[in-house]
Scaffold this motif. Structure first.
Motif, PDB file in Angstrom:
ATOM      1  N   TYR A  44      51.051 117.547  20.720  1.00  0.00           N
ATOM      2  CA  TYR A  44      51.254 118.957  20.380  1.00  0.00           C
ATOM      3  C   TYR A  44      50.735 119.284  18.979  1.00  0.00           C
ATOM      4  N   HIS A  45      50.848 118.342  18.060  1.00  0.00           N
ATOM      5  CA  HIS A  45      50.277 118.558  16.726  1.00  0.00           C
ATOM      6  C   HIS A  45      48.753 118.622  16.799  1.00  0.00           C
ATOM      7  N   ARG A  46      48.166 117.745  17.627  1.00  0.00           N
ATOM      8  CA  ARG A  46      46.710 117.736  17.776  1.00  0.00           C
ATOM      9  C   ARG A  46      46.230 118.999  18.501  1.00  0.00           C
ATOM     10  N   PHE A  47      47.015 119.461  19.467  1.00  0.00           N
ATOM     11  CA  PHE A  47      46.692 120.692  20.190  1.00  0.00           C
ATOM     12  C   PHE A  47      46.653 121.878  19.224  1.00  0.00           C
ATOM     13  N   ALA A  48      47.650 121.966  18.351  1.00  0.00           N
ATOM     14  CA  ALA A  48      47.678 123.041  17.347  1.00  0.00           C
ATOM     15  C   ALA A  48      46.519 122.888  16.373  1.00  0.00           C
ATOM     16  N   GLN A  49      46.216 121.649  15.994  1.00  0.00           N
ATOM     17  CA  GLN A  49      45.098 121.377  15.092  1.00  0.00           C
ATOM     18  C   GLN A  49      43.788 121.861  15.710  1.00  0.00           C
ATOM     19  N   MET A  50      43.606 121.598  17.010  1.00  0.00           N
ATOM     20  CA  MET A  50      42.397 122.024  17.691  1.00  0.00           C
ATOM     21  C   MET A  50      42.281 123.545  17.689  1.00  0.00           C
ATOM     22  N   TYR A  51      43.359 124.238  18.021  1.00  0.00           N
ATOM     23  CA  TYR A  51      43.277 125.690  18.138  1.00  0.00           C
ATOM     24  C   TYR A  51      43.136 126.379  16.788  1.00  0.00           C
ATOM     25  N   ARG A  52      43.583 125.734  15.736  1.00  0.00           N
ATOM     26  CA  ARG A  52      43.303 126.297  14.403  1.00  0.00           C
ATOM     27  C   ARG A  52      41.798 126.318  14.157  1.00  0.00           C
ATOM     28  N   HIS A  53      41.136 125.244  14.576  1.00  0.00           N
ATOM     29  CA  HIS A  53      39.685 125.197  14.390  1.00  0.00           C
ATOM     30  C   HIS A  53      38.967 126.102  15.368  1.00  0.00           C
ATOM     31  N   VAL A  54      39.466 126.212  16.591  1.00  0.00           N
ATOM     32  CA  VAL A  54      38.875 127.141  17.560  1.00  0.00           C
ATOM     33  C   VAL A  54      38.850 128.549  16.979  1.00  0.00           C
ATOM     34  N   GLY A  55      39.899 128.928  16.280  1.00  0.00           N
ATOM     35  CA  GLY A  55      39.950 130.243  15.667  1.00  0.00           C
ATOM     36  C   GLY A  55      38.889 130.452  14.607  1.00  0.00           C
ATOM     37  N   ARG A  56      38.454 129.377  13.966  1.00  0.00           N
ATOM     38  CA  ARG A  56      37.393 129.480  12.959  1.00  0.00           C
ATOM     39  C   ARG A  56      36.015 129.558  13.603  1.00  0.00           C
ATOM     40  N   THR A 106      41.825 117.799  23.873  1.00  0.00           N
ATOM     41  CA  THR A 106      41.865 117.815  22.410  1.00  0.00           C
ATOM     42  C   THR A 106      41.039 116.681  21.808  1.00  0.00           C
ATOM     43  N   ARG A 107      41.151 115.488  22.367  1.00  0.00           N
ATOM     44  CA  ARG A 107      40.363 114.373  21.823  1.00  0.00           C
ATOM     45  C   ARG A 107      38.870 114.607  22.038  1.00  0.00           C
ATOM     46  N   GLU A 108      38.513 115.188  23.181  1.00  0.00           N
ATOM     47  CA  GLU A 108      37.112 115.520  23.448  1.00  0.00           C
ATOM     48  C   GLU A 108      36.599 116.524  22.429  1.00  0.00           C
ATOM     49  N   TYR A 109      37.444 117.474  22.075  1.00  0.00           N
ATOM     50  CA  TYR A 109      37.033 118.505  21.112  1.00  0.00           C
ATOM     51  C   TYR A 109      36.654 117.877  19.771  1.00  0.00           C
ATOM     52  N   PHE A 110      37.419 116.902  19.351  1.00  0.00           N
ATOM     53  CA  PHE A 110      37.166 116.282  18.051  1.00  0.00           C
ATOM     54  C   PHE A 110      36.032 115.269  18.094  1.00  0.00           C
ATOM     55  N   THR A 111      35.901 114.537  19.199  1.00  0.00           N
ATOM     56  CA  THR A 111      34.938 113.434  19.240  1.00  0.00           C
ATOM     57  C   THR A 111      33.620 113.790  19.916  1.00  0.00           C
ATOM     58  N   ARG A 112      33.611 114.854  20.728  1.00  0.00           N
ATOM     59  CA  ARG A 112      32.447 115.247  21.533  1.00  0.00           C
ATOM     60  C   ARG A 112      32.125 114.224  22.618  1.00  0.00           C
ATOM     61  N   ASN A 113      33.071 113.342  22.897  1.00  0.00           N
ATOM     62  CA  ASN A 113      32.909 112.381  23.990  1.00  0.00           C
ATOM     63  C   ASN A 113      33.582 112.971  25.227  1.00  0.00           C
ATOM     64  N   PHE A 114      32.826 113.685  26.035  1.00  0.00           N
ATOM     65  CA  PHE A 114      33.379 114.431  27.151  1.00  0.00           C
ATOM     66  C   PHE A 114      33.556 113.548  28.383  1.00  0.00           C
ATOM     67  N   GLY A 115      34.696 113.712  29.024  1.00  0.00           N
ATOM     68  CA  GLY A 115      34.982 112.933  30.222  1.00  0.00           C
ATOM     69  C   GLY A 115      34.330 113.480  31.473  1.00  0.00           C
ATOM     70  N   TYR A 116      33.929 114.753  31.443  1.00  0.00           N
ATOM     71  CA  TYR A 116      33.314 115.391  32.608  1.00  0.00           C
ATOM     72  C   TYR A 116      32.069 116.149  32.173  1.00  0.00           C
ATOM     73  N   SER A 117      31.071 116.131  33.037  1.00  0.00           N
ATOM     74  CA  SER A 117      29.828 116.852  32.765  1.00  0.00           C
ATOM     75  C   SER A 117      29.996 118.328  33.110  1.00  0.00           C
ATOM     76  N   HIS A 118      29.029 119.136  32.682  1.00  0.00           N
ATOM     77  CA  HIS A 118      29.025 120.555  33.054  1.00  0.00           C
ATOM     78  C   HIS A 118      29.083 120.707  34.572  1.00  0.00           C
ATOM     79  N   ARG A 119      28.286 119.918  35.267  1.00  0.00           N
ATOM     80  CA  ARG A 119      28.217 120.029  36.724  1.00  0.00           C
ATOM     81  C   ARG A 119      29.549 119.667  37.375  1.00  0.00           C
ATOM     82  N   GLU A 120      30.205 118.626  36.875  1.00  0.00           N
ATOM     83  CA  GLU A 120      31.497 118.235  37.443  1.00  0.00           C
ATOM     84  C   GLU A 120      32.553 119.310  37.225  1.00  0.00           C
TER      85      GLU A 120
END
Length: 315
Positions: free
Chosen positions: A253-265, A118-132
């Motif tokens: 859990y609030h942030r998880f719901a917040q993320m999925y509301r935006h995923v739906g958009r 969830t934090r990665e979704y909001f910040t775009r600071n990903f902990g893992y690369s595509h390859r990983e």
């Protein structure tokens, strides 16, 4: 077509025969089941052509014991343990029930190749690369499929977060080469591909880019055995979100719901309306074409399926 097999969703059908009749009225030959608990009695199991395996949007920190990552995401290890329905090192076991169902029905299975917290979704600071993510997913898949128990098609699906995105042929080939299973391939989700390219302004541009990209994949095209057909042209929404992200909820859990509301958009699962769609689909020539549009009820499901068929020139 994609179908969520929940008891609540099946209450609209009087029997398995009624369910089958409705699917035929919609002009589809069966369902790719998204299981939600035991199969309802009114869901005719003979209609199951595919099974979409369950998934967690973020799983790698928990599977591989990254305590720091879990603390940042969940706030405590107790919340993390409550959230996940598997023990670390055993993510492959989470999929066995759905894989058993696919094997029993002789249906293909679909597996997401992705990881995003969830934090990665909001910040775009990903902990893992595509390859990983690709390499870790292959490790889990091999544990799941080891032993010769399963023989059905195993199709890996692209998303627009770290993992398989069909943007890099080398990564596409990497996941294919590392999965030790003969009956394997890809489930190309067209809407997820469009979401991975937020510069797209129109669906026509999306289909043009998709064809160009798949051509660049060369022989890998032949491993695209299924297509999730949907359209999500929402680059303007993504760019605005990245430019002005809302404050993140602190409680997980609030942030998880917040993320999925935006995923739906963003991942809207709309009908594919471009005249280019049929041309590209026929060129790819998949074994399975799956309608994956959103619908609210039985009547809307039938109406939208008929409309998608019309837009493709199938009726």
């Amino acid at each position: 077509m994609s179908f969520i097999g929940s008891r609540e969703g099946m209450e609209a059908y009087a029997s398995g025969a009624d369910f089958k009749k409705t699917l035929r009225a919609a002009g589809v030959e069966g369902i790719e089941l998204v299981p939600c608990g035991p199969l309802p009695e009114t869901l005719d199991p003979g209609e199951i052509q595919g099974v979409h395996l369950p998934f967690y949007s973020s799983w790698m920190d928990y599977e591989f014991g990254n305590r720091a990552g879990l603390m940042e995401e969940f706030g405590s290890l107790e919340v993390a343990r409550e959230f996940y329905h598997f023990t670390p090192g055993n993510y492959h076991r989470y999929f066995q029930g759905a894989m058993d169902l696919a094997q029993e029905r002789g249906a293909y299975a679909v597996f997401h190749i992705s990881n995003i917290g969830t934090r990665e979704y909001f910040t775009r600071n990903f902990g893992y690369s595509h390859r990983e993510v690709v390499a870790a997913s292959a490790e889990v898949i091999n544990k799941l499929l080891d032993g010769g128990k399963y023989t059905v098609p195993f199709l890996m699906e692209n998303l627009y977060s770290p993992g398989l995105t069909f943007q890099d042929p080398d990564l596409t080939e990497l996941i294919l080469s590392r999965v030790n299973y003969e009956n394997k391939g890809f489930m190309l989700d067209t809407g997820h591909f469009f979401c991975a390219h937020p510069h797209l302004a129109t669906e026509d541009e999306g289909w043009e880019l998709l064809e160009k990209t798949i051509r660049e994949h060369g022989f890998l095209k032949d491993y695209i055995r299924g297509i999730h057909l949907q359209a999500s042209i929402t680059g303007d929404i993504q760019r605005e979100f990245w430019k002005n992200p809302p404050p993140m909820e602190e409680e997980f859990y609030h942030r998880f719901a917040q993320m999925y509301r935006h995923v739906g958009r963003v991942d809207t699962h709309d009908l594919a309306r471009s005249k280019r769609a049929r041309k590209v689909i026929e060129w790819i020539d998949p074994e399975f074409l799956v309608f994956e549009f959103r619908y609210e009820n039985r009547r809307e499901m039938v109406a939208r399926a008929r409309e998608q068929r019309r837009l493709l020139g199938l009726s």
